[in-house]
Design a protein around this motif. Structure first.
Motif, PDB file in Angstrom:
ATOM      1  N   HIS A   1     -22.565 -38.087 -35.269  1.00  0.00           N
ATOM      2  CA  HIS A   1     -22.567 -38.391 -36.564  1.00  0.00           C
ATOM      3  C   HIS A   1     -21.469 -38.156 -37.468  1.00  0.00           C
ATOM      4  CE1 HIS A   1     -26.021 -40.597 -38.622  1.00  0.00           C
ATOM      5  NE2 HIS A   1     -25.092 -41.537 -38.106  1.00  0.00           N
TER       6      HIS A   1
ATOM      7  N   TYR B   1     -36.775 -33.917 -35.013  1.00  0.00           N
ATOM      8  CA  TYR B   1     -36.859 -33.292 -36.139  1.00  0.00           C
ATOM      9  C   TYR B   1     -38.129 -32.432 -36.144  1.00  0.00           C
ATOM     10  CZ  TYR B   1     -33.752 -37.238 -38.076  1.00  0.00           C
ATOM     11  OH  TYR B   1     -32.859 -37.858 -38.030  1.00  0.00           O
TER      12      TYR B   1
ATOM     13  N   THR C   1     -37.766 -42.944 -43.316  1.00  0.00           N
ATOM     14  CA  THR C   1     -36.322 -43.211 -43.419  1.00  0.00           C
ATOM     15  C   THR C   1     -36.313 -43.924 -44.912  1.00  0.00           C
ATOM     16  OG1 THR C   1     -36.377 -43.766 -41.181  1.00  0.00           O
ATOM     17  CG2 THR C   1     -34.616 -44.383 -42.363  1.00  0.00           C
TER      18      THR C   1
ATOM     19  N   HIS D   1     -28.682 -44.281 -46.442  1.00  0.00           N
ATOM     20  CA  HIS D   1     -30.132 -44.026 -46.156  1.00  0.00           C
ATOM     21  C   HIS D   1     -30.191 -42.581 -45.667  1.00  0.00           C
ATOM     22  CE1 HIS D   1     -28.014 -45.147 -42.488  1.00  0.00           C
ATOM     23  NE2 HIS D   1     -28.834 -44.313 -41.741  1.00  0.00           N
TER      24      HIS D   1
ATOM     25  N   LYS E   1     -40.955 -35.067 -35.636  1.00  0.00           N
ATOM     26  CA  LYS E   1     -40.379 -36.454 -35.514  1.00  0.00           C
ATOM     27  C   LYS E   1     -39.555 -36.870 -34.414  1.00  0.00           C
ATOM     28  CE  LYS E   1     -37.772 -39.617 -38.610  1.00  0.00           C
ATOM     29  NZ  LYS E   1     -37.213 -39.686 -39.833  1.00  0.00           N
TER      30      LYS E   1
HETATM   31  C1  OGA Z   1     -29.655 -41.385 -38.405  1.00  0.00           C
HETATM   32  C2  OGA Z   1     -30.732 -41.695 -39.318  1.00  0.00           C
HETATM   33  C3  OGA Z   1     -32.883 -41.895 -39.790  1.00  0.00           C
HETATM   34  C4  OGA Z   1     -34.191 -41.411 -39.314  1.00  0.00           C
HETATM   35  O1  OGA Z   1     -29.729 -40.642 -37.415  1.00  0.00           O
HETATM   36  O2  OGA Z   1     -28.299 -41.686 -38.541  1.00  0.00           O
HETATM   37  O3  OGA Z   1     -30.328 -42.240 -40.299  1.00  0.00           O
HETATM   38  O4  OGA Z   1     -35.308 -41.673 -39.755  1.00  0.00           O
HETATM   39  N1  OGA Z   1     -31.804 -41.474 -39.004  1.00  0.00           N
HETATM   40  O5  OGA Z   1     -34.394 -40.501 -38.400  1.00  0.00           O
END
Ligand code: OGA
Ligand code: FE2
Length: 539
Positions: free
Chosen positions: A17, A425, A471, A505, A515
């Motif tokens: 990223h 996550y 998200t 976002h 997650k």
């Molecule tokens: C990403 C992202 C959103 C999420 O990895 O670019 O925006 O809910 N993920 O994991």
């Protein structure tokens, strides 16, 4: 010894990223090693500790037996020494005991039974978290407390939504959190947590935490935040417990002096000043910084969409625009948002596929990285806390099938897309507001790929999340909640190739649970006839 904790490897994958969020307000450098490995490490240590206890117990047992036997023997012997020694065997045995057996016993008493445990401990200690990690974990907790507006008592009693293993904080733990906040000069949290520690002690919790210490920190934190009379009240309480407390006595005098001075100053202050103060307060409320919007959306306090707009959101069966693979079995599609258009596909990845993807990714998961615009290198960042891995369509028919599905349902060519990224996550894991596409000032971001900018994002939810982990799109006020087996899709670019800034976002921190997502970033090349330009730039 079982698995060891692996050291973090910074992903060298260039496709990681890229975009740095400008709102880097709080530092969140916290431990994201293999936490599950640490649980196994601890389990190992407990086993080894129990082995040590057993060994120590059996040693004591042997010593006890010897003592009892000798106790009896010496009793009889001392009662009638001559008679006792009159027996030649007794005489011989006395010699033998004193010459060899007591020596053996001495060796037994001196014998160190802790070898196994201590060496295990020494080996495992190198994988233990350090002070920095502990501080990090505490900061993550405080951070979650803010984002999800959790009151201290709720958090301390472990009353979180959706928890499986309830856990409490002791007064000592609360004190520790308060101290960490204090060393960060975060007096707001210092006050909350010191107060909680005090409350738990007042309720009779047995603890080694000391009220005097707590009150010392607490009064200072309160003073720092400008509540002088409360600081005085707390200092008085401290002095009741410890009248000789030097600092508290000093502070008390100082507080009284300041209060007298303030009173003096207040007399001369005018009303217009009060008015001005009120006005700035109103202004503060009107202007919501992105961080606040992000956190509100994470809590599900999104600004509601007008009913008029909501009425135009539908759900439907979708056949991929007459794609032969979906004509007989169309998929369920729901509009999540109108502008930018975000759609969700339901039952779009099976539990078996999810398991396969997770298993393929697990051994390769490493701390997700971002592109540092200053050095041009990939680094870890506190605003992106997750682990990720990349899967190629060549390595598994499941991944390849998933890629084809994305191509069929988006109508976009996946051959120019990045590999499938899998992200995990843990609690506190998050990705602060960002764009998926490269902005004009970052023309080189995807140069190596040679497939243009990230035209669209496809995001699979591969788990439910007990609490948190949405998200969210702070520019427009949308929250999309994870639901296992579904996927969301949106375009990051307008048909002209211009970036759509409303697609900013974030992935909210996970409060409870874990997650799993996977995403596919589709690129511009190959879409020239699939999604042609329009005449207007921002259409
Ligand atoms: C990403 C992202 C959103 C999420 O990895 O670019 O925006 O809910 N993920 O994991
Ligand atoms: Fe993203």
């Amino acid at each position: 010894m079982k698995e060891k904790v692996k050291l973090e490897v910074i992903s060298s994958n260039l496709l990681s990223h890229f975009f740095v969020s400008p709102c880097l307000t709080k530092l969140l450098t916290y431990f994201l090693g293999h936490m599950t490995d640490l649980i196994n490490t601890e389990k190992d240590l407990v086993v080894s500790l129990k082995d040590y206890i057993k060994a120590e117990e059996s040693k004591l047992e042997q010593i006890k037996k010897w003592a009892e036997k000798l106790d009896q023997l010496t009793d009889t012997a001392t009662k009638d020494p001559e008679g006792f020694l009159g027996h030649p065997v007794n005489a011989f045995k006395l010699m033998k005991r004193l010459n060899t057996e007591w020596g053996e016993l001495e060796n037994l008493v001196l014998k160190d039974m802790s070898d196994g445990f201590i060496s295990n401990m020494t080996i495992q200690r190198q994988f233990f978290p350090n002070d920095e990690d502990q501080t990090g974990a505490a900061k993550a907790l405080l951070r979650l407390q803010d984002t999800y507006n959790l009151d201290t008592d709720t958090l301390s009693r472990g009353n979180l939504p959706g928890v499986k293993h309830k856990s409490f904080l002791t007064a000592e733990d609360c004190f520790e959190l308060g101290k960490i906040a204090y060393t960060e000069a975060d007096y707001y949290h210092t006050e909350l947590w010191m107060e909680q520690a005090l409350k738990q002690l007042d309720e009779g919790e047995v603890s080694s935490a000391d009220k005097v210490y707590i009150l010392d920190y607490l009064s200072y934190a309160v003073y720092q935040q400008g509540d002088l009379s409360k600081a005085v009240m707390l200092t008085k309480r401290l002095l009741e417990l410890d009248p000789e407390h030097q600092r508290a006595n000093g502070n008390m005098k100082y507080f009284e002096y300041i209060m007298a001075k303030e009173k003096e100053a207040n007399k001369s202050s005018t009303e217009s000043e009060d008015q001005a103060e009120k006005e700035t307060e109103v202004k503060k409320k009107d202007y919501l910084p992105e961080r606040r919007k992000y956190e509100m959306l994470c809590r599900g306090e999104g600004l509601k969409m007008t009913p008029r707009r909501q009425k135009r959101l539908f759900c439907r069966y979708y056949d991929g625009n007459r794609n032969p693979r979906y004509i007989l079995g169309p998929v369920k599609q729901e509009d999540e948002w109108d502008k930018p258009r975000i759609v969700r596909f339901l039952d779009i990845i099976s539990d078996e596929e999810i398991e396969t993807v997770k298993e393929l990714a697990k051994p390769r998961l490493s701390r997700a990285t971002v592109h540092d615009p200053e050095t041009g290198k990939l680094t870890t960042a506190h605003y992106r806390v997750s682990k990720s891995a990349w899967l190629s369509g060549y390595e598994s028919p499941v991944v390849s099938r998933i890629n084809t599905r994305i191509q069929d349902l988006t109508g976009l060519d996946v051959s120019t897309a990045e590999e499938l990224q899998v992200a995990n996550y843990g609690v506190g894991g998050q990705y602060e507001p960002h764009f998926d596409f490269a902005r004009k000032d970052e023309p080189d971001a995807f140069k190596e790929l040679g497939t243009g900018n990230r035209i669209a994002t496809w995001l699979f939810y591969m788990s439910d999340v007990s609490a948190g982990g949405a998200t969210v799109f702070p520019e427009v006020g949308a929250s999309v909640w994870p639901k296992k087996g579904t996927a969301v899709f949106w375009y990051n670019l307008f048909p002209s190739g211009e970036g759509d800034y409303s697609t900013r976002h974030a992935a909210c921190p996970v409060l409870v649970g874990n997650k799993w997502v996977s995403n596919k970033w589709l690129h511009e090349r190959g879409q020239e006839f699939r999604r042609p330009c329009t005449l207007s730039e921002l259409e």
